[in-house]
Structures are given as C-alpha cells and as structure tokens.
Design an enzyme around this catalytic site. Structure first.
Site, PDB file in Angstrom:
ATOM      1  N   HIS B  70      -9.141  40.302  10.457  1.00 51.53           N
ATOM      2  CA  HIS B  70      -9.607  41.638  10.055  1.00 51.53           C
ATOM      3  C   HIS B  70      -8.553  42.316   9.187  1.00 51.53           C
ATOM      4  CE1 HIS B  70      -7.169  43.810  13.147  1.00 51.53           C
ATOM      5  NE2 HIS B  70      -7.469  42.797  13.942  1.00 51.53           N
ATOM      6  N   ASP B  72      -8.388  45.697   8.811  1.00 51.27           N
ATOM      7  CA  ASP B  72      -8.057  47.066   9.222  1.00 51.27           C
ATOM      8  C   ASP B  72      -6.967  47.092  10.280  1.00 51.27           C
ATOM      9  OD1 ASP B  72     -10.012  45.876  10.946  1.00 51.27           O
ATOM     10  OD2 ASP B  72     -10.396  47.838  11.851  1.00 51.27           O
ATOM     11  N   ASP B  96      -0.799  42.968  14.091  1.00 54.28           N
ATOM     12  CA  ASP B  96      -2.251  43.040  14.294  1.00 54.28           C
ATOM     13  C   ASP B  96      -2.924  43.568  13.039  1.00 54.28           C
ATOM     14  OD1 ASP B  96      -4.754  43.084  15.441  1.00 54.28           O
ATOM     15  OD2 ASP B  96      -4.328  44.737  16.812  1.00 54.28           O
ATOM     16  N   GLU B 126     -12.502  46.287  12.737  1.00 48.01           N
ATOM     17  CA  GLU B 126     -12.356  45.557  13.995  1.00 48.01           C
ATOM     18  C   GLU B 126     -11.794  46.449  15.081  1.00 48.01           C
ATOM     19  OE1 GLU B 126     -10.601  43.041  17.165  1.00 48.01           O
ATOM     20  OE2 GLU B 126      -9.554  44.470  15.869  1.00 48.01           O
ATOM     21  N   HIS B 329      -0.693  47.542  18.250  1.00 51.33           N
ATOM     22  CA  HIS B 329      -1.028  48.967  18.434  1.00 51.33           C
ATOM     23  C   HIS B 329       0.183  49.801  18.829  1.00 51.33           C
ATOM     24  CE1 HIS B 329      -5.556  47.926  19.308  1.00 51.33           C
ATOM     25  NE2 HIS B 329      -5.031  47.195  18.345  1.00 51.33           N
TER      26      HIS B 329
END
Lengths: 352, 352
Positions: B70, B72, B96, B126, B329
């Site tokens: 992904h 994003d 990520d 995502e 994150h």
C-alpha cells in the site's frame, strides 16, 4: 371542612373518607378532618406531624399495639365519588386503603378501654417515592409515637394476615481479566469467561424456605444485570454481575451480607443497597390471639412493604385489611362490604 | 511532479517515496509518480484505478506471482522528511510500508525477464476503514488484475515469511428467560443464569492449533460482550453473549459457522460478521523456493490482514517485508537499511 361521624355505619364512614380526595401530596383536607374527629374523644391523645395524625390511648397497659394506615391514594381515574351496588363499594381508595382506615377510625372512637393500649397512625405520601413516605418521616421525627409491641398495617390482604416481609439486598460482583487482542486471546484472561464461576454459584444455589414464627418465606438469589466487553476484537478485562438477594426476616442486613460474602467467597463484592425484612411477630401473645380470631392461615409477605419500617424500630408487624390487593390502583377498584364489616368485627373482638 | 529513479540505490528510492507525503486519502501525488515511473519500462503493462497502480509482465509464464503494497501511511507526526543515522532510516512510512514498496518498484524496473510473470500492485487507503481499502476496490472492480498463483504482501515482517492469516467470525447468542418480580423469582426463569451454560462451553473449549502447510495456527473462541438485565428487581428475560471466533485457514467461513453451531447446539445463534482466513500457500513450488531463499522458519499470521483479500480470490498469500511491525504507526518508526537490501536480494534471487 368535612365532618366525620366515626361511630355511625362503617360503610358510610368508608364512603365519606373516600369521597374526600387525598391523592398523594394533597392529603391536608382529609388529615384535618381525621384530626378534628379524633380530638372529640377524650380517651385519645392526638398528635400531628405535617399531614400525619397519630391518636393513642394511655391506659398503662403492659402491651401496646399499633394500627397504621395511609390516607393518600393514587390519582383519581373518574372513579369518585364512590358508588355502591349491592354489597360492592366501588371507587378510588375503597381497596387501597380507606376501608382499612375507616375501620381503624371507628375502633379509635368506640374502644375507650381496649385491652391493650392502642396507637392509631394515619399517614401521608405512601403511594409515591419512598423518601416522601409519611411513616418514614414519623420514624425519623417521632419514633416514640410509633412505640409498641406489635403493629398491623391495614393494607388490603383479602382478610388474611400477611406477616412481616422479606429483606432485599443488591450486590455488585466485579470479575477482573486481562485485555488482549482477540487474535491472540491466550495472552489475556477473559473476564466474561471467569464470570461463569459467578453464574455457577447462582445456578447451584438452593434458596432457603424457612418458617419464621409460623410463616413460610421463600428466599431468592438472582443475577439482575450482567455487563462486560469493550469491543468485538478485544478480550474483555472486566465483567460485572449485579445480584439481587431476597432474604427471610430471620436474617438482618448484616447477616444477609455475611451470607453473600460466604457464598461468593473469592469474588470482589460490593453492597449496592439493602433494606431489612420484617419479622411477622406472630410469636407475640397479642399477635397469636389476633391470628386465631382472623381464623385463616396467615401467609408470609414476600415483597418489601411499609411493615419493614416498624421492623426498623424493633416492632413486629403484619398486613391485614379488607379488599383484594390485586385491585389496588386499578380504575375498577372496589371492596366487598362484608370484608369491611368482618375486619371491624375481628379487630373489635381482639381489642375488647 | 516528483520523479522516481527506480534503478538507483534502494535506500535513495525508499527515502524519495517516503518524502512524498501520502497519508490515506492523499495518495494522488505518489500514485502519479509511481505510474509515470513504471510506464517508462516497456516490459510492463501499467493499469490504474483511482490511486491504485498495477504493473505486470506478460511473458506467458506458467506461474504468476503478485507483489502488493500500500502507498498510504498513517498521519505524519513531525517525522518527515526521513533522516538516516548510520544504518537506520527513520521517518513516517519507512516501516509501514514504503521500504517494501521501494523494493517492489525496483524489482519491477530491473526484472524485465523474471522467471515467473509478476504483477506489482500499489494501492491506496489501507490504513483506514476497510470499506475504503484500495485492494478491496481492485477485488471488486478488476479481479482479473490480481490473478496469480501466489501473492506476497510487503508489510513489515522483520524479514520473516508470515503465512496466510486466520479467519474471524462474530456470533450473537441469545438466551431467553421468563421475567418475574425478584421477590418471587421462582415464577420466572433467569436468562442470565441460563447464559452460564454458554460460558461453560467457552470455558471448556480447547482451541485447535493446527499446522496448515507447515505453519502452526492458534484458534480462539471468546466472549467479547455480554449483556442482560432490565431492572434491579426484575428477573431478566434475555441475556445476549457475543462470541468472537478466530479460525485457522484450513476452514472456510461456512465450516467455521458449522463448527460454532455444533459447539453451541441448542442455543439461538446468529452470525454477526465474518471474514475468511487465508491459506499460506507454502505448498506451491514458487512459495517453497521463496521460503528456502529467505532462510528463516516461516511463521503463521494470526491476525486478519489484507492477504485474506487474495484468499477470497483463491490466491494463497504471505506477508514478507523489511522492518519491525511493532514500530508501525509509532512516531519513532524506523527501518534498518540491511533489511531493505536483504529483501531486495532475496526477491531478486527468487524471481531471476
């Protein structure tokens, strides 16, 4: 002000006081009429607290009994003034509970030398929030006015003696766990699963059905609320079970709490609220005589009622009055006249 | 528009695409740059759907593999542009999962004659609600673009192959009762007590830990919510238990439901939602070769991930990418440069 003839026909007296509206909070006119009527009898000492009226003999008897009834009713539903058809008296208050009040008023007037000293209590605000209850107010302001060895509440009981009442207690049981993601549930500890052990206790519990002073009670232990869980993918870390316990009047609140702490040993338990039961007092001589005169097998009162307020003063108490309690608060409230006369006859015999 | 040099140093490419912000919903600039860069290579067919870009070889190989990542990221936390200290590249997206995306982009550019046909998928949305997921949109709009025999999602996995994923299902179990006043509880039937039998099942349940295509999964069956009770003095007539089931990818949704209906036989059970798991596909020859090249024991993926979307198309899938997933994150998101180079090396060897 309406004038009450306390010594005329009991049905007329019942109708007269029913026809003075006295919905909770609006008892003043009836309380004034009751006070004035009772003050006409020199054998009675008459006391007043707000819209509660107390009258009592002071003959120095060894035993004092208390006869109590509330003056208020639930709202009128186009069912006043009263009507009478054959032997049925209909209208708001006929069952709950002005027939009982009328009987007590006539006894107060006629029995100038009862065999026991008698305290008659007529109180307000029974049909609304417990904190407004006039009997509760008398307990707080003038507990001495309520002193006695045995009390009868004239609530409708179909002419049967309903003795005492069970106590009630609510406890909150908190079951902990350890949160985790549901994809790796073994890293946590599921509080809802652990609460299964609380439900095990409840399912296995055998409630007592003890006989207390001749009346058979029936206890209960029931979950009344359960809640747990945070989200659909999280192992819950908390589950709470609220349990309602009804206990026979051979146990006080402290004994009931000790019992629950024993039953739920190992669980975190907090008492949320509690109200004591009331012993029926049917082992007292005056009570035994009364039950014999009624001539019917007395029944245990299972729900919580104002008799518990007497219990709080150490006075055993029963319900006894004319009328079917299932008709209380209904628009078609009505009472058979023979039940009123029977109650008057029984109580007169008992006190004469 | 930013220009991407797909054939330069892999760390430079990673930094360049990290430094083009692409928080979910704002992927346009990066998607445009990716599409433009890929269109420079005549060995690739390039397709586009909104902010998803697909590039694929069309060499007529017997086997086609899919490499997906992904574009994003979660919101930037003052951690862009990227910084590099020694061998550590830090900043939003480094873990990520733009390091994985950079590796796939370089493979797409350099491998003009891979041994398998390869489809590269770069998608949007995502990190937000599942219904927005760009891979899900491709499944709906262009399932043919995703066709293949084996798929790798480049999510961070610390350089280990994480295979497949477990399925998830939530069911609602409704336990009835009969309401009654708590003072006469025996006239009712307590739904909360009856729900104890559901908790019995959950407490006794032994989850399977099956080995599927060489990977050990670990199932779960857990209450995630329970509710019951109306009022403090009423025996409840309803208790509801929500149960989350995680099931290994040797069972599909229908088999999982049949299993739960068997486990909870006699209870009213309703499926609230379900998502299938994904088989790791490690029994496929291409997958076996890949695992051998990685040289580490593959692990089962227990949580639900986008690999399941490939499973829905019948394509086994694994996660494999540089970076520690626990750093995803976080504000301190960072990736060791050797892991990026290692992933590039392994995938190049596999596909050459």
């Amino acid at each position: 002000m309406a004038s009450l003839d306390l010594t005329g026909d009991i049905v007329d007296l019942t109708r007269t006081i029913c026809d003075i509206p006295s919905v909770s909070g609006d008892e003043r006119a009836l309380a004034d009429a009751v006070e004035t009527a009772l003050r006409a009898y020199p054998h009675l000492e008459v006391l007043r607290d707000a819209d509660a009226v107390v009258a009592r003999t002071t003959l120095g008897r060894d035993t004092r009994v208390v006869l109590a009834g509330h003056l208020d009713t639930v709202p009128i539903a186009n069912n006043l003034p009263t009507t009478i058809t054959g032997e049925i008296l209909s209208g708001r208050g006929t069952v709950d509970m002005k027939a009982g009040v009328a009987v007590f008023l006539q006894l107060a007037a006629l029995l100038d030398h009862p065999r026991y000293d008698v305290t008659y209590v007529f109180y307000d605000h029974e049909e609304v929030a417990a904190k407004l209850n006039g009997l509760g107010r008398l307990v707080r302001n003038h507990p001495d006015w309520l002193a006695g060895d045995f009390a009868i509440l004239g609530e409708p009981s179909d002419g049967t003696v309903e003795g005492g009442c069970q106590g009630t207690m609510r406890v909150k049981i908190t079951v902990p766990g350890v949160a985790a993601h549901a994809a790796r549930s073994w890293r946590g500890s599921n509080a809802i699963h652990s609460a299964g052990a609380v439900l095990d206790v409840l399912r296995a519990y055998q409630p007592r059905q003890p006989v207390v002073e001749g009346l058979q009670y029936h206890e209960g232990l029931n979950a009344v609320k359960i809640e747990g869980g945070i989200a659909g993918n999280v192992i819950p870390d908390l589950c709470t079970v609220y349990v309602n316990h009804r206990f026979a009047p051979d146990r006080d609140v402290a004994a009931a709490e000790a019992h629950l702490r024993s039953v739920f040993a190992g669980f975190e338990l907090e008492v949320v609220d509690a109200a004591p039961g009331a012993r029926p007092g049917l082992d007292r001589p005056a009570a035994k005589e009364f039950v014999d005169l009624v001539g019917r097998v007395p029944q245990a009162k299972l729900g919580w009622t104002d008799v518990s307020r007497f219990a709080g003063l150490g006075i055993p108490a029963v319900n006894y009055g004319p009328g079917d309690p299932l008709l209380a608060h209904t628009d078609g409230e009505h009472v058979p006249v023979p039940e009123i006369r029977q109650a008057l006859r029984v109580l007169t015999s008992w006190l004469s």
